[in-house]
Design an enzyme around this catalytic site. Structure first.
Site, mmCIF file in Angstrom:
data_model
loop_
_atom_site.group_PDB
_atom_site.id
_atom_site.type_symbol
_atom_site.label_atom_id
_atom_site.label_comp_id
_atom_site.label_asym_id
_atom_site.label_seq_id
_atom_site.Cartn_x
_atom_site.Cartn_y
_atom_site.Cartn_z
ATOM 1 N N ARG A 1 0.843 -1.202 0.000
ATOM 2 C CA ARG A 1 0.000 0.000 0.000
ATOM 3 C C ARG A 1 0.882 1.257 0.000
ATOM 4 O O ARG A 1 0.988 1.942 -1.012
ATOM 5 C CB ARG A 1 -0.943 -0.019 1.212
ATOM 6 N N ASP A 2 1.557 1.527 1.077
ATOM 7 C CA ASP A 2 2.311 2.780 1.160
ATOM 8 C C ASP A 2 3.499 2.762 0.203
ATOM 9 O O ASP A 2 3.887 3.798 -0.338
ATOM 10 C CB ASP A 2 2.803 2.998 2.594
ATOM 11 N N HIS B 1 4.527 4.151 12.693
ATOM 12 C CA HIS B 1 4.800 4.152 11.244
ATOM 13 C C HIS B 1 5.847 5.223 10.963
ATOM 14 O O HIS B 1 5.572 6.412 11.097
ATOM 15 C CB HIS B 1 3.480 4.466 10.523
ATOM 16 N N HIS C 1 9.010 6.776 8.453
ATOM 17 C CA HIS C 1 9.773 6.842 7.201
ATOM 18 C C HIS C 1 11.253 7.020 7.569
ATOM 19 O O HIS C 1 11.583 7.511 8.642
ATOM 20 C CB HIS C 1 9.257 7.983 6.330
ATOM 21 N N CYS D 1 8.696 9.855 0.076
ATOM 22 C CA CYS D 1 7.954 11.028 0.524
ATOM 23 C C CYS D 1 7.814 11.950 -0.682
ATOM 24 O O CYS D 1 8.813 12.273 -1.328
ATOM 25 C CB CYS D 1 8.733 11.716 1.634
ATOM 26 N N ASN E 1 9.897 4.258 3.509
ATOM 27 C CA ASN E 1 9.560 3.749 4.837
ATOM 28 C C ASN E 1 10.744 2.979 5.423
ATOM 29 O O ASN E 1 11.647 2.542 4.718
ATOM 30 C CB ASN E 1 8.372 2.779 4.735
#
Lengths: 319, 319
Positions: free
Chosen positions: A18-19, A212, A214, A245, A254
């Site tokens: 997802r991310d 979470h 990064h 990002c 991440n």
């Protein structure tokens, strides 16, 4: 060990599907995504965020989320979660049988309006509607409120701790089963993490389930360690450190799943993840994303092998 | 801020000219090394390990250590230190007027024999001789005992905490003014760091001056944060993260100076270092070492700029 103190058990949630994939232009096919889910599960991962219930025109990379979810739901012991930006997405997730739904909320008002077209409190109200829909459906899907930009925002600058804490509580009051805190844009440092997570754990206890981070400026693992010290035992991570990002093109993404799993293992935590298998999966991921830079550090050196061999005969006084 | 609590002041020691260059095959010329020292000093670094007093045939990259030291000694407010493997090296350092001498000791007996041809206690005895020579010379050069392989060793495997603590004390008893702890081969994790540094600080207080971490498996900053929490306020680091581990070819090297300086700055510590100037120097270093991979993360994203611009109009529900 046959018995394990609960505090040494950690859950790593793979969010690369997802991310990670939402920020890369390459579209990974559904069959390969299912192979990824299978391999992550085989490597011991027990929660995977498989995609996002957003319109396909917004994120074509994740248009097959339902199909990947259906596959993931067949794997024993796996919590299959999806991101849902609103009630409509939640209704899709409930219909598809997702085990958990992550509702993103930006603690930064500016980021919230730009990213979600809603104020934070409008997201809280949406969570109440999602809870009502969940309960009406008879589903037992977990609702997680994910508070992003919790450590700062590229639009707004600072984000106040008090506002983050208020929103965590508001999400729980509105019916979220659990909450998480995210450093969406890579602004956190371990001292900030320690302060905010200490307060958040004091406020909501173990309903604060995931951290979470990064790795935008290299502090991802340091931040994870600071959150661990505050008592958090769940961590999002992306295989190969994907998931950039948008404000720092080319930057690390991440925290890398394999790096974080290894750090936790070395610290004595039980994650269930098998790091060599994750490193193997990372090599596979590079084939699926041939034009994307992967990140992280462990892949270079590999895991520590006791007695790797004789010292080079340099006599150069290492330190 | 006009007043600063002492505990928020940190010292970063640049060791790239020693630990970095000794593991790189490219030979950087003396003039460029002096430019490096000048630029690091201008960027606010206040201690630099400029080289190693070992025979030139062993480390031709560092054969000009005396010349670089002479240059560094002219810079105001700079502590110019060198590594000295034995009394002979110390005599050279004293003759050259070094401000500080770092004597490496391996807590791993196997590593000590392979690397220094001495047992750890023979190194302790050498420190006593170095202390006598220093005092006889009238010099006020600082003697630092650097305990390496403090977190494990590729030859021996585990290294006991008790042995590390014993050797720290033995070095001080033998006449070292201060001591440091190094994760020579990149085996440390933050839980180990926290345990060992807590005990070491309890034992020797602020005579434990420096922590030295490699980033071999991505945990360098996490380990530095753990040492910071234990009360350590001095950190070795290499610009561009150079300084590999001979047992992990291609792996990341030491903690990158620019990344560590930035983490400490974000945490509110006063290092005196100007991170943008360090990033500029890193670009220069890449020109001096065109064929060497540099490491670290901050260079990709740069420092955080408040209000970097509008959000990309994606509405994709970041987290």
């Amino acid at each position: 060990m046959s018995t394990t103190h609960p505090s040494a058990v950690a859950t790593l949630r793979e969010v690369g599907l997802r991310d990670g994939l939402q920020s890369v232009s390459t579209i990974v096919g559904t069959a390969d995504k299912c192979r990824w889910v299978d391999a992550a599960h085989a490597a011991g991962m027990r929660e995977i965020e498989v995609g996002s219930m957003v319109p396909a025109r917004l994120l074509p990379q994740l248009a097959d989320t339902e199909a990947v979810l259906q596959h993931a739901l067949q794997l024993p012991g796996l919590v299959a979660s999806v991101l849902v930006p609103n009630l409509k997405g939640a209704e899709r997730a409930l219909a598809a049988g997702a085990h958990a739904m992550i509702v993103p909320l930006s603690a930064s008002h500016a980021h919230s309006l730009a990213n979600l077209r809603k104020t934070p409190d409008e997201v809280v109200a949406e969570v109440a509607r999602i809870r009502a829909a969940r309960d009406a459906s008879g589903s037992r899907a977990i609702i997680e409120g994910g508070v992003g930009t919790a450590f700062g925002c590229t639009l707004q600058g600072e984000v106040s701790e008090a506002e983050v804490l208020r929103l965590l509580q508001a999400l729980l009051d509105a019916g979220a089963d659990r909450v998480s805190l995210a450093d969406t844009v890579g602004h956190a440092d371990p001292a900030m993490v320690s302060r905010l997570f200490d307060k958040a754990v004091h406020r909501v206890g173990d309903r604060l389930r995931y951290a979470h981070f990064h790795d935008t400026r290299g502090m991802g693992l340091a931040n994870a360690y600071a959150a661990w010290q505050a008592g958090v035992r769940g961590f999002d991570a992306c295989l190969g450190g994907i998931g950039g990002c948008p404000h720092a093109p080319g930057a690390s993404g991440n925290v890398a799943t394999e790096d974080l799993a290894y750090m936790l293992e070395r610290m004595g935590a039980q994650t269930g993840a098998q790091v060599p298998a994750l490193l193997q999966l990372r090599r596979q991921l590079q084939q699926w994303l041939p034009n994307e830079p992967l990140h992280g550090s462990l892949w270079r050196a590999g895991v520590i092998r006791p007695h790797a061999g004789p010292m080079p005969d340099t006599a150069t006084a290492c330190l």
